[in-house]
Scaffold this motif. Structure first.
Motif, short mmCIF file in Angstrom:
data_model
loop_
_atom_site.label_atom_id
_atom_site.label_comp_id
_atom_site.label_asym_id
_atom_site.label_seq_id
_atom_site.Cartn_x
_atom_site.Cartn_y
_atom_site.Cartn_z
N ASN A 6 -0.85 16.22 25.93
CA ASN A 6 0.50 16.37 25.39
C ASN A 6 1.26 15.09 25.72
O ASN A 6 1.50 14.80 26.89
CB ASN A 6 1.20 17.57 26.00
N THR A 7 1.62 14.31 24.69
CA THR A 7 2.26 13.02 24.89
C THR A 7 3.74 13.09 24.54
O THR A 7 4.10 13.69 23.52
CB THR A 7 1.58 11.94 24.04
N PHE A 8 4.57 12.46 25.37
CA PHE A 8 6.01 12.52 25.18
C PHE A 8 6.59 11.12 25.10
O PHE A 8 6.02 10.16 25.60
CB PHE A 8 6.66 13.31 26.31
N GLU A 9 7.76 11.01 24.49
CA GLU A 9 8.39 9.71 24.30
C GLU A 9 8.78 9.07 25.63
O GLU A 9 8.69 7.87 25.81
CB GLU A 9 9.63 9.87 23.42
N ASN A 10 9.20 9.91 26.58
CA ASN A 10 9.61 9.40 27.88
C ASN A 10 9.51 10.51 28.92
O ASN A 10 9.26 11.68 28.60
CB ASN A 10 11.04 8.84 27.82
N GLY A 11 9.73 10.13 30.17
CA GLY A 11 9.59 11.09 31.25
C GLY A 11 10.60 12.21 31.20
O GLY A 11 10.31 13.34 31.61
N ALA A 12 11.81 11.93 30.69
CA ALA A 12 12.83 12.97 30.62
C ALA A 12 12.41 14.07 29.64
O ALA A 12 12.57 15.26 29.94
CB ALA A 12 14.16 12.35 30.19
N ALA A 13 11.88 13.67 28.50
CA ALA A 13 11.42 14.66 27.52
C ALA A 13 10.26 15.47 28.07
O ALA A 13 10.17 16.69 27.87
CB ALA A 13 11.03 13.96 26.22
N LEU A 14 9.36 14.79 28.77
CA LEU A 14 8.23 15.49 29.40
C LEU A 14 8.74 16.52 30.40
O LEU A 14 8.29 17.67 30.41
CB LEU A 14 7.31 14.48 30.08
N LEU A 190 -2.09 18.68 34.45
CA LEU A 190 -2.20 17.36 35.07
C LEU A 190 -1.04 16.53 34.53
O LEU A 190 -0.99 16.24 33.34
CB LEU A 190 -3.54 16.70 34.74
N HIS A 191 -0.11 16.18 35.40
CA HIS A 191 1.13 15.49 35.02
C HIS A 191 1.05 14.04 35.47
O HIS A 191 0.98 13.75 36.66
CB HIS A 191 2.31 16.21 35.68
N ASN A 220 -13.52 18.01 34.19
CA ASN A 220 -14.84 18.39 33.67
C ASN A 220 -15.31 19.76 34.09
O ASN A 220 -16.14 20.36 33.39
CB ASN A 220 -15.88 17.36 34.13
N ARG A 221 -14.80 20.31 35.22
CA ARG A 221 -15.41 21.53 35.72
C ARG A 221 -14.45 22.69 35.95
O ARG A 221 -14.86 23.75 36.42
CB ARG A 221 -16.15 21.24 37.03
N SER A 222 -13.18 22.51 35.64
CA SER A 222 -12.24 23.61 35.84
C SER A 222 -12.55 24.77 34.90
O SER A 222 -12.94 24.56 33.75
CB SER A 222 -10.80 23.14 35.60
N ALA A 223 -12.36 25.98 35.38
CA ALA A 223 -12.56 27.16 34.54
C ALA A 223 -11.47 27.28 33.50
O ALA A 223 -11.69 27.84 32.42
CB ALA A 223 -12.60 28.41 35.41
N SER A 224 -10.29 26.78 33.80
CA SER A 224 -9.16 26.83 32.87
C SER A 224 -9.03 25.51 32.12
O SER A 224 -9.31 24.45 32.67
CB SER A 224 -7.86 27.11 33.63
N PRO A 225 -8.58 25.57 30.87
CA PRO A 225 -8.30 24.32 30.15
C PRO A 225 -7.23 23.52 30.88
O PRO A 225 -6.31 24.10 31.46
CB PRO A 225 -7.79 24.80 28.79
N VAL A 226 -7.37 22.22 30.87
CA VAL A 226 -6.41 21.35 31.55
C VAL A 226 -5.39 20.84 30.53
O VAL A 226 -5.76 20.19 29.55
CB VAL A 226 -7.11 20.16 32.23
N GLU A 227 -4.13 21.15 30.77
CA GLU A 227 -3.05 20.65 29.93
C GLU A 227 -2.55 19.34 30.53
O GLU A 227 -1.93 19.33 31.59
CB GLU A 227 -1.91 21.68 29.86
N ILE A 228 -2.84 18.23 29.86
CA ILE A 228 -2.42 16.92 30.33
C ILE A 228 -1.04 16.62 29.76
O ILE A 228 -0.84 16.64 28.53
CB ILE A 228 -3.41 15.82 29.91
N TYR A 229 -0.09 16.35 30.63
CA TYR A 229 1.27 15.96 30.21
C TYR A 229 1.45 14.51 30.60
O TYR A 229 1.40 14.15 31.78
CB TYR A 229 2.31 16.84 30.90
N TRP A 230 1.70 13.66 29.59
CA TRP A 230 1.79 12.22 29.85
C TRP A 230 2.96 11.63 29.08
O TRP A 230 3.26 12.01 27.94
CB TRP A 230 0.50 11.52 29.41
N ALA A 231 3.64 10.68 29.73
CA ALA A 231 4.69 9.91 29.08
C ALA A 231 4.56 8.46 29.56
O ALA A 231 4.17 8.22 30.70
CB ALA A 231 6.07 10.45 29.43
N PRO A 232 4.91 7.50 28.69
CA PRO A 232 4.85 6.08 29.10
C PRO A 232 5.77 5.78 30.27
O PRO A 232 6.76 6.47 30.47
CB PRO A 232 5.30 5.34 27.83
#
Length: 232
Positions: A6-14, A190-191, A220-232
């Protein structure tokens, strides 16, 4: 296990979106099971997220907040994750939440880990929400490359627990939940922020050596899907 970026424009939006998502997950847990649990990470990255989450309207008195990992230092130490969470999250509406620390004034880090393991055993498992960070060396939680207990920490066949970790890049002795405690969270995030962290993430996603970059275990091995939250 799969991951979604999940990609965001900036850290505030994230921060705002992540706070809304986490609050919804906690509210759903309270509605379904009467209580909720969340484990969060330290560092400077989550401060804006914590501030936003602290203002979310939910039944905070039914939520237990704990730490993914902690330095073996008192709560008033400037490097304490406890202090960070107390300052930025356990305020506003979230001041009503229960906090479960990992540090205690024990004779050793090992004894503190045993105490924290016993306290955490009272929480329903799995965690409803886990929010992880990542260092530039590819560590997450206190799973550090070269850590003295890294293999045990990443071993999913071992029981859920809080354990100690020492590593060259860790500074103080650490207390950390094991991978088995975190990998099946109902919402596993994962933030990360910044181009440098994104480059580290891309390298982690492209490889398999968990000893080199322990965050690969989560990806690679978590039982749950990993939601990646990233902003520049």
């Amino acid at each position: 296990m799969t991951s979604k970026e999940n990609t965001f424009e900036n850290g505030a939006a994230l921060a705002i979106t992540l706070a809304t998502t986490v609050a919804a997950a906690l509210s759903a847990a309270v509605a379904t099971r009467g209580k909720a649990s969340i484990a969060v990470s330290g560092g400077s990255t989550p401060k804006a997220f914590f501030d936003a989450l602290s203002r979310e309207a939910l039944d905070w008195e039914k939520v237990t907040v704990t730490l993914v990992d902690e330095r073996f230092v008192p709560a008033d130490n400037p490097r304490s994750n406890h202090l960070l969470v107390a300052t930025h999250l356990l305020k506003n509406a979230a001041a009503r939440a229960r906090f479960l620390p990992l540090f205690s004034a024990a004779a050793s880090a090992e004894e503190a880990a045993e105490r924290a393991t016993k306290a955490a055993a009272a929480l329903a498992q799995p965690f409803d929400v886990v929010v992880l960070g990542m260092g530039n060396d590819g560590h997450t939680a206190s799973f550090f490359p070269g850590g003295n207990h890294l293999a045990e920490a990443l071993d999913l066949s071992l029981p859920r627990r809080v354990m100690t970790m020492e590593a060259e890049g860790a500074g103080e002795t650490r207390l950390t939940f094991s991978f088995s405690s975190l990998q099946d969270a109902r919402l596993l995030v994962l933030h990360i922020e910044g181009a440098e962290k994104k480059a580290v993430l891309d390298k982690a996603l492209a490889g398999k050596d968990e000893a080199e970059m322990p965050v690969r275990a989560v990806l690679n091995r978590s039982a749950s899907p990993v939601e990646i939250y990233w902003a520049p």
